[in-house]
Design a protein around this motif. Structure first.
Motif, PDB file in Angstrom:
ATOM      1  N   CYS A   1       0.838  -1.218   0.000  1.00 37.05           N
ATOM      2  CA  CYS A   1       0.000   0.000   0.000  1.00 37.05           C
ATOM      3  C   CYS A   1       0.868   1.261   0.000  1.00 37.05           C
ATOM      4  O   CYS A   1       1.808   1.384   0.790  1.00 37.05           O
ATOM      5  CB  CYS A   1      -0.907  -0.011   1.231  1.00 37.05           C
ATOM      6  N   LEU A   2       0.526   2.189  -0.901  1.00 37.39           N
ATOM      7  CA  LEU A   2       1.274   3.456  -1.013  1.00 37.39           C
ATOM      8  C   LEU A   2       0.692   4.536  -0.100  1.00 37.39           C
ATOM      9  O   LEU A   2       1.185   5.655  -0.090  1.00 37.39           O
ATOM     10  CB  LEU A   2       1.226   3.953  -2.464  1.00 37.39           C
ATOM     11  N   THR A   3      -0.379   4.225   0.607  1.00 38.91           N
ATOM     12  CA  THR A   3      -1.140   5.180   1.436  1.00 38.91           C
ATOM     13  C   THR A   3      -1.516   6.450   0.651  1.00 38.91           C
ATOM     14  O   THR A   3      -1.534   7.548   1.193  1.00 38.91           O
ATOM     15  CB  THR A   3      -0.407   5.556   2.752  1.00 38.91           C
ATOM     16  N   CYS A   4      -1.810   6.248  -0.639  1.00 37.41           N
ATOM     17  CA  CYS A   4      -2.138   7.397  -1.492  1.00 37.41           C
ATOM     18  C   CYS A   4      -3.561   7.911  -1.258  1.00 37.41           C
ATOM     19  O   CYS A   4      -3.876   9.049  -1.601  1.00 37.41           O
ATOM     20  CB  CYS A   4      -1.973   7.007  -2.960  1.00 37.41           C
ATOM     21  N   GLY A   5      -4.449   7.033  -0.736  1.00 45.16           N
ATOM     22  CA  GLY A   5      -5.832   7.441  -0.476  1.00 45.16           C
ATOM     23  C   GLY A   5      -6.743   7.387  -1.695  1.00 45.16           C
ATOM     24  O   GLY A   5      -7.912   7.759  -1.602  1.00 45.16           O
ATOM     25  N   ASN A   6      -6.256   6.900  -2.840  1.00 45.44           N
ATOM     26  CA  ASN A   6      -7.109   6.801  -4.034  1.00 45.44           C
ATOM     27  C   ASN A   6      -8.379   6.012  -3.759  1.00 45.44           C
ATOM     28  O   ASN A   6      -9.456   6.346  -4.246  1.00 45.44           O
ATOM     29  CB  ASN A   6      -6.357   6.072  -5.164  1.00 45.44           C
ATOM     30  N   CYS A   7      -8.240   4.930  -2.972  1.00 46.51           N
ATOM     31  CA  CYS A   7      -9.395   4.071  -2.695  1.00 46.51           C
ATOM     32  C   CYS A   7     -10.492   4.867  -1.989  1.00 46.51           C
ATOM     33  O   CYS A   7     -11.677   4.701  -2.281  1.00 46.51           O
ATOM     34  CB  CYS A   7      -8.973   2.850  -1.880  1.00 46.51           C
TER      35      CYS A   7
ATOM     36  N   PHE B   1      -6.106   7.621   5.042  1.00 49.66           N
ATOM     37  CA  PHE B   1      -4.730   7.253   4.677  1.00 49.66           C
ATOM     38  C   PHE B   1      -3.762   8.441   4.813  1.00 49.66           C
ATOM     39  O   PHE B   1      -2.558   8.266   4.736  1.00 49.66           O
ATOM     40  CB  PHE B   1      -4.675   6.706   3.247  1.00 49.66           C
TER      41      PHE B   1
ATOM     42  N   CYS C   1      -6.865   1.530  -7.376  1.00 45.32           N
ATOM     43  CA  CYS C   1      -5.666   1.406  -6.533  1.00 45.32           C
ATOM     44  C   CYS C   1      -4.469   1.250  -7.471  1.00 45.32           C
ATOM     45  O   CYS C   1      -4.433   0.316  -8.275  1.00 45.32           O
ATOM     46  CB  CYS C   1      -5.774   0.182  -5.628  1.00 45.32           C
ATOM     47  N   PRO C   2      -3.501   2.150  -7.394  1.00 48.44           N
ATOM     48  CA  PRO C   2      -2.392   2.089  -8.367  1.00 48.44           C
ATOM     49  C   PRO C   2      -1.568   0.803  -8.280  1.00 48.44           C
ATOM     50  O   PRO C   2      -0.903   0.440  -9.240  1.00 48.44           O
ATOM     51  CB  PRO C   2      -1.541   3.320  -8.031  1.00 48.44           C
TER      52      PRO C   2
HETATM   53  S1  SF4 Z   1      -5.499   3.092  -3.332  1.00 49.09           S
HETATM   54 FE1  SF4 Z   1      -5.745   2.667  -1.122  1.00 49.09          FE
HETATM   55  S2  SF4 Z   1      -5.040   0.519  -0.858  1.00 49.09           S
HETATM   56 FE2  SF4 Z   1      -4.280   1.257  -2.872  1.00 49.09          FE
HETATM   57  S3  SF4 Z   1      -2.210   2.015  -2.503  1.00 49.09           S
HETATM   58 FE3  SF4 Z   1      -3.584   3.801  -2.344  1.00 49.09          FE
HETATM   59  S4  SF4 Z   1      -4.145   3.890  -0.139  1.00 49.09           S
HETATM   60 FE4  SF4 Z   1      -3.245   1.850  -0.493  1.00 49.09          FE
END
Ligand code: SF4
Ligand code: SF4
Length: 406
Positions: free
Chosen positions: A285-291, A324, A374-375
């Motif tokens: 998980c990149l903790t990008c918050g896209n989800c 995230f 999710c990337p």
């Molecule tokens: S989209 Fe969500 S689960 Fe996927 S890398 Fe980003 S934070 Fe993690």
């Protein structure tokens, strides 16, 4: 479809009112759009743009994505040409309806220095309360997304009386579309949210495409729906057509690309606090918050105050936030959830577990957006299956240990 006779014996109808089932040719979609416009609605619906099917204001039925489908996979989304002219032959796109009811960014108020004090000016819907928010017709709401709107109603609308959300929501008319062709990342059947639309729509369409014939079965849900449909060429639907449409939707439930365990998710989440799987998913998980941004039910926000350089003018803005974000759990001294492990766990256990305690239902409707966008292709159904396997493994181990678990 060539053998169908709208209005044939066995038709189920209540003269076009709520509860009636009508048949409308695809050519009449233009008239339905015109009827919505005449009733004062701006029509928001799916359209093909920038390599995706996005939600935007549509001027006419021709803006719908006729002949476009999608190819979905974890971390992947592609438009594809269909071999028919279906307008709704695609599943959830990158955007959901929450962008219109719960905007990503909105000004709450501004203040001006005047006569030695601050003068507050309300922003947005509050400023135009007399005129009210714009009347929007959501055209093409999938059953999973209809349920997501109801979940957000509960979180942001119901019980909050005069909220900006409630005002916007009260001005929305919903034209749902039942699903006959789920995507590879869909699992609404597991979550009990589709592929047939539940209550809450004004009109619900089921698209019927066969050879040269292109038509829609129309379930009328409310008086408002009946009223906009009244000006559109349509007839009572025949029993054979109704059966065919209902069967196509029922069959779709057998073709979901993904599935979730049928029961026990709340208990599984509650018992998985110390699972090893959190470390494994956190390593990807990149903790990008896209989800959380793509999810139609995630609702968290934060506020920020800005001033201009003169200090005469200040504004307060609300924008979407994500669990995230490191700052999201910042209390005095630092973030409570500093690790990726704890942030992913927070998201998943809230969505599938403690959401039940807060709001009485799951926070997931099975749309699959978090998997697609999710990337790195983290798949919520795969994570739950892994947590379940780990929990079952531990239970089996405990059962074999003399005296049970230590
Ligand atoms: S989209 Fe969500 S689960 Fe996927 S890398 Fe980003 S934070 Fe993690
Ligand atoms: S958690 Fe994922 S599958 Fe569930 S509603 Fe949110 S985006 Fe859709």
């Amino acid at each position: 479809m060539a053998d169908e006779h709208p209005g044939e014996m066995g038709a189920v109808d209540k003269a076009g009112g709520p509860g009636s089932v009508r048949l409308m040719e695809a050519a009449a979609l233009d008239r339905l759009f015109a009827s919505l416009h005449e009733a004062g609605y701006r029509v928001i619906g799916p359209t093909a743009r920038d390599g995706a099917i996005v939600l935007d204001e549509l001027a006419a039925a021709s803006d719908l994505p006729f002949g476009w489908g999608v190819r979905l996979e974890p971390g992947g989304y592609r438009l594809r040409r269909r071999d028919d002219t279906a307008a709704f032959g695609h599943s959830a796109g990158p955007g959901s309806w929450k962008q219109f009811l719960h905007p990503p960014r909105e000004k709450l108020w501004s203040a001006r220095l005047a006569d030695g004090g601050f003068e507050i000016e309300q922003a947005g819907d509050d400023a135009g309360r007399e005129a009210g928010p714009p009347r929007l017709a959501f055209f093409g709401v999938r059953p999973c997304d209809l349920r997501a709107i109801q979940i957000q109603d509960q979180v942001l609308g119901t019980g909050r009386g005069n909220s900006r959300y409630a005002a916007r929501r009260s001005a929305v008319l919903i034209v749902a579309v039942n699903c006959t062709e789920p995507g590879a990342t869909c699992f609404c059947t597991s979550m009990g949210t589709g592929p047939a639309a539940g209550p809450g729509y004004d009109l619900a369409l089921t698209e019927l495409v066969s050879g040269e014939r292109h038509a829609f079965l129309v379930d009328v849900g409310t008086e408002a729906g009946a009223s906009v449909l009244a000006g559109v060429p349509q007839t009572p639907a025949g029993a054979a057509t109704i059966d065919r449409a209902r069967s196509a939707v029922a069959e779709a439930s057998q073709h979901m690309g993904r599935s979730m365990p049928a029961a026990g998710l709340r208990e599984l989440m509650a018992g998985s606090h110390d699972a090893d799987r959190w470390d494994e998913v956190a390593s990807r998980c990149l903790t990008c918050g896209n989800c959380t941004l793509a999810c139609p039910t995630c609702f968290c926000t934060t506020v920020e105050d800005v001033t201009d350089l003169s200090g005469d003018h200040a504004e307060r803005w609300q924008h979407w936030a994500s669990c995230f974000d490191l700052d999201f759990s910042y209390l005095h001294g630092g973030p409570v959830r500093a690790s990726a492990n704890s942030r992913y766990r927070q998201w998943l256990t809230h969505k599938l577990g403690t959401w039940h305690d807060q709001f009485g239902s799951s926070g997931c409707v099975g749309c699959g957006r978090c998997i697609v966008w999710c990337p790195v292709g983290i798949d919520i159904t795969e994570e739950v299956a892994a947590l379940q396997a780990e929990a079952q493994g531990k239970q089996a181990q405990d059962a074999e240990t003399p005296g049970g678990a230590p």
